[in-house]
Design a protein around this motif. Structure first.
Motif, PDB file in Angstrom:
ATOM      1  N   GLY A  20       0.812  -1.221   0.000  1.00 29.87           N
ATOM      2  CA  GLY A  20       0.000   0.000   0.000  1.00 29.87           C
ATOM      3  C   GLY A  20       0.838   1.261   0.000  1.00 29.87           C
ATOM      4  O   GLY A  20       0.314   2.357   0.216  1.00 29.87           O
ATOM      5  N   ALA A  21       2.138   1.128  -0.293  1.00 28.24           N
ATOM      6  CA  ALA A  21       3.060   2.262  -0.178  1.00 28.24           C
ATOM      7  C   ALA A  21       2.698   3.415  -1.104  1.00 28.24           C
ATOM      8  O   ALA A  21       2.818   4.587  -0.720  1.00 28.24           O
ATOM      9  CB  ALA A  21       4.499   1.809  -0.435  1.00 28.24           C
ATOM     10  N   ASP A  22       2.261   3.118  -2.327  1.00 26.14           N
ATOM     11  CA  ASP A  22       1.947   4.185  -3.275  1.00 26.14           C
ATOM     12  C   ASP A  22       0.811   5.066  -2.762  1.00 26.14           C
ATOM     13  O   ASP A  22       0.897   6.299  -2.786  1.00 26.14           O
ATOM     14  CB  ASP A  22       1.567   3.601  -4.639  1.00 26.14           C
ATOM     15  CG  ASP A  22       2.760   3.013  -5.369  1.00 26.14           C
ATOM     16  OD1 ASP A  22       3.901   3.415  -5.044  1.00 26.14           O
ATOM     17  OD2 ASP A  22       2.562   2.163  -6.255  1.00 26.14           O
ATOM     18  N   VAL A  23      -0.252   4.428  -2.298  1.00 28.01           N
ATOM     19  CA  VAL A  23      -1.407   5.177  -1.801  1.00 28.01           C
ATOM     20  C   VAL A  23      -1.055   5.900  -0.507  1.00 28.01           C
ATOM     21  O   VAL A  23      -1.353   7.091  -0.343  1.00 28.01           O
ATOM     22  CB  VAL A  23      -2.614   4.239  -1.581  1.00 28.01           C
ATOM     23  CG1 VAL A  23      -3.761   4.987  -0.900  1.00 28.01           C
ATOM     24  CG2 VAL A  23      -3.080   3.655  -2.902  1.00 28.01           C
ATOM     25  N   MET A  24      -0.414   5.200   0.422  1.00 29.29           N
ATOM     26  CA  MET A  24      -0.077   5.812   1.712  1.00 29.29           C
ATOM     27  C   MET A  24       0.883   6.987   1.529  1.00 29.29           C
ATOM     28  O   MET A  24       0.738   8.033   2.162  1.00 29.29           O
ATOM     29  CB  MET A  24       0.516   4.768   2.659  1.00 29.29           C
ATOM     30  CG  MET A  24      -0.485   3.739   3.133  1.00 29.29           C
ATOM     31  SD  MET A  24       0.133   2.613   4.423  1.00 29.29           S
ATOM     32  CE  MET A  24       1.287   1.604   3.481  1.00 29.29           C
ATOM     33  N   GLY A  25       1.855   6.824   0.631  1.00 26.72           N
ATOM     34  CA  GLY A  25       2.803   7.903   0.377  1.00 26.72           C
ATOM     35  C   GLY A  25       2.126   9.128  -0.204  1.00 26.72           C
ATOM     36  O   GLY A  25       2.423  10.266   0.181  1.00 26.72           O
ATOM     37  N   ALA A  26       1.205   8.902  -1.140  1.00 23.79           N
ATOM     38  CA  ALA A  26       0.481  10.017  -1.761  1.00 23.79           C
ATOM     39  C   ALA A  26      -0.356  10.764  -0.736  1.00 23.79           C
ATOM     40  O   ALA A  26      -0.388  12.008  -0.715  1.00 23.79           O
ATOM     41  CB  ALA A  26      -0.396   9.502  -2.900  1.00 23.79           C
ATOM     42  N   ILE A  27      -1.027  10.007   0.133  1.00 19.73           N
ATOM     43  CA  ILE A  27      -1.842  10.632   1.177  1.00 19.73           C
ATOM     44  C   ILE A  27      -0.955  11.413   2.140  1.00 19.73           C
ATOM     45  O   ILE A  27      -1.263  12.557   2.508  1.00 19.73           O
ATOM     46  CB  ILE A  27      -2.667   9.573   1.924  1.00 19.73           C
ATOM     47  CG1 ILE A  27      -3.730   8.978   0.993  1.00 19.73           C
ATOM     48  CG2 ILE A  27      -3.324  10.168   3.169  1.00 19.73           C
ATOM     49  CD1 ILE A  27      -4.466   7.789   1.570  1.00 19.73           C
ATOM     50  N   ASP A  28       0.154  10.816   2.542  1.00 18.82           N
ATOM     51  CA  ASP A  28       1.060  11.483   3.488  1.00 18.82           C
ATOM     52  C   ASP A  28       1.634  12.773   2.911  1.00 18.82           C
ATOM     53  O   ASP A  28       1.813  13.768   3.624  1.00 18.82           O
ATOM     54  CB  ASP A  28       2.194  10.536   3.887  1.00 18.82           C
ATOM     55  CG  ASP A  28       1.722   9.400   4.784  1.00 18.82           C
ATOM     56  OD1 ASP A  28       0.565   9.448   5.239  1.00 18.82           O
ATOM     57  OD2 ASP A  28       2.516   8.463   5.018  1.00 18.82           O
ATOM     58  N   SER A  29       1.923  12.774   1.603  1.00 20.74           N
ATOM     59  CA  SER A  29       2.431  14.001   0.983  1.00 20.74           C
ATOM     60  C   SER A  29       1.370  15.096   0.998  1.00 20.74           C
ATOM     61  O   SER A  29       1.692  16.286   1.093  1.00 20.74           O
ATOM     62  CB  SER A  29       2.893  13.729  -0.456  1.00 20.74           C
ATOM     63  OG  SER A  29       1.799  13.515  -1.323  1.00 20.74           O
ATOM     64  N   GLY A  30       0.096  14.691   0.942  1.00 23.59           N
ATOM     65  CA  GLY A  30      -0.994  15.664   1.015  1.00 23.59           C
ATOM     66  C   GLY A  30      -1.043  16.370   2.359  1.00 23.59           C
ATOM     67  O   GLY A  30      -1.295  17.586   2.430  1.00 23.59           O
ATOM     68  N   TYR A  31      -0.789  15.612   3.435  1.00 20.18           N
ATOM     69  CA  TYR A  31      -0.760  16.229   4.768  1.00 20.18           C
ATOM     70  C   TYR A  31       0.347  17.287   4.854  1.00 20.18           C
ATOM     71  O   TYR A  31       0.128  18.399   5.327  1.00 20.18           O
ATOM     72  CB  TYR A  31      -0.504  15.170   5.844  1.00 20.18           C
ATOM     73  CG  TYR A  31      -1.529  14.075   5.952  1.00 20.18           C
ATOM     74  CD1 TYR A  31      -2.889  14.336   5.861  1.00 20.18           C
ATOM     75  CD2 TYR A  31      -1.128  12.752   6.164  1.00 20.18           C
ATOM     76  CE1 TYR A  31      -3.835  13.323   5.972  1.00 20.18           C
ATOM     77  CE2 TYR A  31      -2.063  11.728   6.274  1.00 20.18           C
ATOM     78  CZ  TYR A  31      -3.411  12.013   6.179  1.00 20.18           C
ATOM     79  OH  TYR A  31      -4.330  11.005   6.292  1.00 20.18           O
TER      80      TYR A  31
END
Length: 225
Positions: A165-176
């Motif tokens: 799930g790294a791609d999705v989690m990374g994208a979300i984290d960059s949004g924060y």
């Protein structure tokens, strides 16, 4: 026989001493190089007076930037707001992240080169001597005029066994982190806008990124023209 054993012991001792000396030289040189390439930032004052609601009211995306430099005081404030350590006792940061991976890396790019932000020591570590702003702006000249670009990347290795799930989690984290940057810029009187466009292939090469680091977003930062 005893003489032979003593000779072997003497040779072994000399070899060990030589290896230790060489190791010490390498370690010393490495420390010196890091010291030469590291720029210590002042402690963030955390003194912006604008309220959260005012920052939300005033936040907007700027399209044109002046060449006016961003002060070091404002830069360190902005980087701390982005993903700096706000709970030293547990090494937690200002931005949430999936499974507390703290995967987002912030690169600071200016006319003088590119640095990686090190929140653990509140410092910038140089990774390139090149001005990469046009590479990040990717043909948008008005953006390239910004004195600072913050580039957000995700380190996939930080997710460990959750790598699927790294791609999705990374994208979300960059949004924060991106939202923190937007609000902090507003409170500090700076202009910015979150962008996905950039020459990722060239940028990854110039920043010396491997396949585990994913470039996600960038923020031109400066004063609105």
């Amino acid at each position: 026989m005893k003489t032979k054993r003593l000779s072997i012991l003497a040779v072994t001792t000399v070899l060990a001493a030589t290896v230790m000396a060489a190791t010490n030289v390498v370690a010393t040189n490495t420390q010196e190089n890091v010291g030469q390439e590291t720029r210590q930032l002042p402690a963030p004052a955390k003194s912006a007076k604008m309220s959260l609601m005012e920052a939300l009211q005033n936040r907007h995306s700027a399209r044109e930037y002046s060449a006016r430099e961003v002060s070091e005081a404002d830069l360190t404030e902005l980087l701390w707001a982005a993903c700096g350590i706000n709970r030293p006792e547990s090494k937690k940061i200002t931005a949430p992240s999936a499974i507390n991976a703290q995967d987002i890396i912030v690169y600071v790019c200016t006319k003088d080169g590119a640095w990686i932000y090190r929140p653990d020591v509140n410092a910038l570590q140089k990774v390139s001597d090149k001005d990469l702003r046009t590479t990040i702006a990717k043909g948008q000249e008005a953006m390239a005029a910004a004195p600072v670009f913050l580039v957000l990347a995700s380190d996939r290795t930080k997710f460990g066994s959750h790598s699927k799930g790294a791609d999705v989690m990374g994208a979300i984290d960059s949004g924060y982190v991106s939202q923190n940057i937007c609000l902090a810029c507003t409170a500090l009187g700076l202009a910015t806008r979150p962008r996905m466009s950039m020459d990722k292939e060239t940028l990854a090469k110039e920043l010396h990124l491997d396949e585990n680091i994913t470039l996600l977003l960038n923020h031109p930062v400066g004063y609105e023209k």
